[in-house]
Scaffold this motif. Structure first.
Motif, PDB file in Angstrom:
ATOM      1  N   ASP A  10     -51.524  18.420 -52.615  1.00 46.87           N
ATOM      2  CA  ASP A  10     -50.188  18.086 -52.092  1.00 46.87           C
ATOM      3  C   ASP A  10     -49.026  18.677 -52.900  1.00 46.87           C
ATOM      4  N   LYS A  11     -49.331  19.557 -53.825  1.00 48.79           N
ATOM      5  CA  LYS A  11     -48.242  20.188 -54.595  1.00 48.79           C
ATOM      6  C   LYS A  11     -47.932  21.560 -54.007  1.00 48.79           C
ATOM      7  N   VAL A  12     -46.661  21.921 -54.074  1.00 51.28           N
ATOM      8  CA  VAL A  12     -46.229  23.234 -53.604  1.00 51.28           C
ATOM      9  C   VAL A  12     -45.893  24.099 -54.825  1.00 51.28           C
ATOM     10  N   VAL A  13     -46.491  25.277 -54.845  1.00 48.72           N
ATOM     11  CA  VAL A  13     -46.410  26.145 -56.019  1.00 48.72           C
ATOM     12  C   VAL A  13     -45.865  27.509 -55.598  1.00 48.72           C
ATOM     13  N   LEU A  14     -44.864  27.990 -56.309  1.00 46.61           N
ATOM     14  CA  LEU A  14     -44.350  29.340 -56.050  1.00 46.61           C
ATOM     15  C   LEU A  14     -44.783  30.230 -57.223  1.00 46.61           C
ATOM     16  N   VAL A  15     -45.530  31.289 -56.923  1.00 49.51           N
ATOM     17  CA  VAL A  15     -46.027  32.196 -57.969  1.00 49.51           C
ATOM     18  C   VAL A  15     -45.441  33.581 -57.743  1.00 49.51           C
ATOM     19  N   THR A  16     -44.738  34.133 -58.738  1.00 49.45           N
ATOM     20  CA  THR A  16     -44.266  35.526 -58.625  1.00 49.45           C
ATOM     21  C   THR A  16     -45.276  36.456 -59.305  1.00 49.45           C
ATOM     22  N   ILE A  37     -49.500  27.403 -51.758  1.00 45.65           N
ATOM     23  CA  ILE A  37     -48.956  28.452 -52.617  1.00 45.65           C
ATOM     24  C   ILE A  37     -48.086  29.432 -51.846  1.00 45.65           C
ATOM     25  N   LEU A  38     -46.897  29.699 -52.389  1.00 44.01           N
ATOM     26  CA  LEU A  38     -46.081  30.815 -51.900  1.00 44.01           C
ATOM     27  C   LEU A  38     -46.289  31.951 -52.898  1.00 44.01           C
ATOM     28  N   CYS A  39     -46.923  33.031 -52.441  1.00 41.50           N
ATOM     29  CA  CYS A  39     -47.208  34.186 -53.293  1.00 41.50           C
ATOM     30  C   CYS A  39     -46.097  35.215 -53.117  1.00 41.50           C
ATOM     31  N   ALA A  40     -45.338  35.492 -54.171  1.00 35.48           N
ATOM     32  CA  ALA A  40     -44.224  36.445 -54.083  1.00 35.48           C
ATOM     33  C   ALA A  40     -44.511  37.669 -54.933  1.00 35.48           C
ATOM     34  N   ALA A  51     -52.563  36.198 -50.915  1.00 40.52           N
ATOM     35  CA  ALA A  51     -52.358  34.932 -50.193  1.00 40.52           C
ATOM     36  C   ALA A  51     -53.620  34.586 -49.400  1.00 40.52           C
ATOM     37  N   LYS A  52     -54.250  35.615 -48.847  1.00 43.58           N
ATOM     38  CA  LYS A  52     -55.487  35.390 -48.086  1.00 43.58           C
ATOM     39  C   LYS A  52     -56.579  34.827 -49.021  1.00 43.58           C
ATOM     40  N   ARG A  53     -56.692  35.449 -50.187  1.00 42.77           N
ATOM     41  CA  ARG A  53     -57.718  34.984 -51.137  1.00 42.77           C
ATOM     42  C   ARG A  53     -57.418  33.564 -51.617  1.00 42.77           C
ATOM     43  N   ALA A  54     -56.137  33.274 -51.838  1.00 38.33           N
ATOM     44  CA  ALA A  54     -55.756  31.928 -52.283  1.00 38.33           C
ATOM     45  C   ALA A  54     -56.111  30.907 -51.199  1.00 38.33           C
ATOM     46  N   ALA A  55     -55.832  31.256 -49.946  1.00 38.04           N
ATOM     47  CA  ALA A  55     -56.142  30.326 -48.852  1.00 38.04           C
ATOM     48  C   ALA A  55     -57.662  30.102 -48.774  1.00 38.04           C
ATOM     49  N   GLU A  56     -58.401  31.184 -48.977  1.00 41.75           N
ATOM     50  CA  GLU A  56     -59.870  31.053 -48.948  1.00 41.75           C
ATOM     51  C   GLU A  56     -60.383  30.196 -50.116  1.00 41.75           C
ATOM     52  N   ALA A  57     -59.620  30.207 -51.208  1.00 42.94           N
ATOM     53  CA  ALA A  57     -60.035  29.427 -52.382  1.00 42.94           C
ATOM     54  C   ALA A  57     -59.873  27.931 -52.148  1.00 42.94           C
ATOM     55  N   GLY A  58     -59.144  27.563 -51.096  1.00 44.47           N
ATOM     56  CA  GLY A  58     -59.095  26.135 -50.785  1.00 44.47           C
ATOM     57  C   GLY A  58     -57.741  25.600 -50.439  1.00 44.47           C
ATOM     58  N   GLY A  59     -56.681  26.295 -50.821  1.00 41.19           N
ATOM     59  CA  GLY A  59     -55.349  25.776 -50.512  1.00 41.19           C
ATOM     60  C   GLY A  59     -54.783  26.449 -49.283  1.00 41.19           C
ATOM     61  N   GLU A  62     -49.050  31.473 -48.395  1.00 43.25           N
ATOM     62  CA  GLU A  62     -48.254  32.419 -47.620  1.00 43.25           C
ATOM     63  C   GLU A  62     -47.716  33.488 -48.572  1.00 43.25           C
ATOM     64  N   ALA A  63     -47.549  34.700 -48.024  1.00 44.85           N
ATOM     65  CA  ALA A  63     -47.043  35.802 -48.853  1.00 44.85           C
ATOM     66  C   ALA A  63     -45.578  36.053 -48.539  1.00 44.85           C
ATOM     67  N   ARG A  64     -44.852  36.500 -49.527  1.00 41.94           N
ATOM     68  CA  ARG A  64     -43.432  36.815 -49.343  1.00 41.94           C
ATOM     69  C   ARG A  64     -43.083  38.023 -50.218  1.00 41.94           C
ATOM     70  N   VAL A  65     -42.628  39.097 -49.592  1.00 46.97           N
ATOM     71  CA  VAL A  65     -42.209  40.269 -50.369  1.00 46.97           C
ATOM     72  C   VAL A  65     -40.872  39.959 -51.026  1.00 46.97           C
ATOM     73  N   THR A  66     -40.844  40.066 -52.332  1.00 49.11           N
ATOM     74  CA  THR A  66     -39.638  39.702 -53.094  1.00 49.11           C
ATOM     75  C   THR A  66     -39.515  40.568 -54.333  1.00 49.11           C
ATOM     76  N   ASP A  67     -38.316  41.065 -54.573  1.00 45.49           N
ATOM     77  CA  ASP A  67     -38.003  41.695 -55.852  1.00 45.49           C
ATOM     78  C   ASP A  67     -37.291  40.634 -56.689  1.00 45.49           C
ATOM     79  N   VAL A  68     -37.932  40.182 -57.759  1.00 45.02           N
ATOM     80  CA  VAL A  68     -37.362  39.059 -58.523  1.00 45.02           C
ATOM     81  C   VAL A  68     -36.067  39.427 -59.243  1.00 45.02           C
ATOM     82  N   SER A  69     -35.766  40.713 -59.322  1.00 42.05           N
ATOM     83  CA  SER A  69     -34.522  41.107 -60.003  1.00 42.05           C
ATOM     84  C   SER A  69     -33.324  41.109 -59.048  1.00 42.05           C
ATOM     85  N   ASP A  70     -33.559  40.802 -57.776  1.00 39.64           N
ATOM     86  CA  ASP A  70     -32.490  40.830 -56.771  1.00 39.64           C
ATOM     87  C   ASP A  70     -32.113  39.386 -56.399  1.00 39.64           C
TER      88      ASP A  70
END
Ligand SMILES: NC(=O)c1ccc[n+]([C@@H]2O[C@H](COP(=O)([O-])OP(=O)(O)OC[C@H]3O[C@@H](n4cnc5c(N)ncnc54)[C@H](O)[C@@H]3O)[C@@H](O)[C@H]2O)c1
Length: 253
Positions: A10-16, A37-40, A51-59, A62-70
């Motif tokens: 039940d936790k939401v995790v954002l990973v860059t 998991i939100l995979c950025a 994101a596909k592998r994470a979903a297969e792992a059990g959670g 979703e994937a999100r294209v992001t430049d963390v410097s912007d």
């Protein structure tokens, strides 16, 4: 047999930096423990694959294209996470870049890019996620490096950016700790990922200097860092705040 850990149910995790190496391993590990998991990352195809592998792992993932410097992209990434999953409980800042050069030869553009991604990117993600973390009484795990703690030859910009990440982490931990938000950092070293596969040292590199960062035994896989990130992000680390932990095979000991 012990039951598998489910610390992020039940936790939401954002990973860059989730397309590769430590970020991908972190997304998979936290998903395997029940996280959504939100995979950025910058890399569109690879982050979708993560994101596909994470979903297969059990959670859920979703994937999100992001430049963390912007700043704009960071804001919309955080909004996308909240739109999709309703909240943010954990922010793992893993995205980073490494370039080697003699310090006296490093173009200022290169210095700026390293600082922008590694330090400013981490700051921007923390800044955008903090209002949501204050609501969830969540936590942040940032990725520093052993180079923040011991001089990395030809890596002045990288080490300086990673030392900045430690100062940023300590400031956030102190400023928000009483409001229920923790911030900690990991300091990896000698982890086998694309970043460390074929390092482009200057032609006249002095390998004796570089070898001062060698581990006691061997390089380890990114899952070793993901395990530490999972611990720091979990309730097992409820009383750990403002700390940084090396995961480097004793290369600095
Ligand atoms: N591998 C090591 O030994 C080691 C040691 C110390 C610290 N680190 C740190 O660990 C983190 C992960 O590194 P890794 O070894 O997995 O490397 P990696 O190159 O496999 O992964 C880095 C990821 O960050 C992403 N990225 C780069 N710039 C980005 C940007 N502007 N916006 C969004 N994503 C971006 C890349 O696309 C990539 O997917 C980095 O912060 C790195 O500095 C790694």
């Amino acid at each position: 047999m012990t039951a598998p850990l489910r610390r992020f149910e039940d936790k939401v995790v954002l990973v860059t930096g989730a397309a590769s190496g430590i970020g991908a391993a972190t997304a998979e590990r936290l998903a395997a423990e029940g996280g959504r998991i939100l995979c950025a990352d910058l890399q569109e195809e690879a982050v979708a694959e993560s994101a596909k592998r994470a979903a297969e792992a059990g959670g859920e993932a979703e994937a999100r294209v992001t430049d963390v410097s912007d700043p704009e992209q960071v804001r919309s990434c955080v909004e996308a996470c909240v739109d999709r999953f309703g909240r943010i409980d954990v922010l793992c800042n893993v995205a980073g870049i490494l370039r080697f050069a003699h310090t006296h030869e490093m173009p200022v553009e290169e210095w700026n890019r390293i600082v922008q991604v590694n330090l400013t990117g981490t700051f921007l993600m923390c800044q955008a996620a903090l209002p949501h973390l204050l609501e969830s009484r969540g936590c942040i795990v940032n990725t520093s490096s052993t180079s923040a703690l011991k001089g990395l030859p030809y890596g002045a910009a990288y080490g300086a950016s990673k030392a900045g990440v430690l100062a940023l982490t300590a400031a956030i931990a102190t400023e928000y700790g009483r409001k229920g938000v923790r911030a900690n950092a990991v300091c990896p070293g000698s982890i086998s990922t694309p970043m460390t596969k074929d390092p482009a040292f200057p032609d006249d590199v002095n390998m004796r200097l570089v070898m001062r960062h060698s581990p006691l035994d061997e390089f380890r896989g990114p899952e070793t860092v993901a395990g530490l990130i999972a611990f720091l992000a979990s309730e097992d680390a409820a009383h750990v705040n403002g700390e940084h932990v090396r995961v480097d095979g004793a290369s600095l000991s």
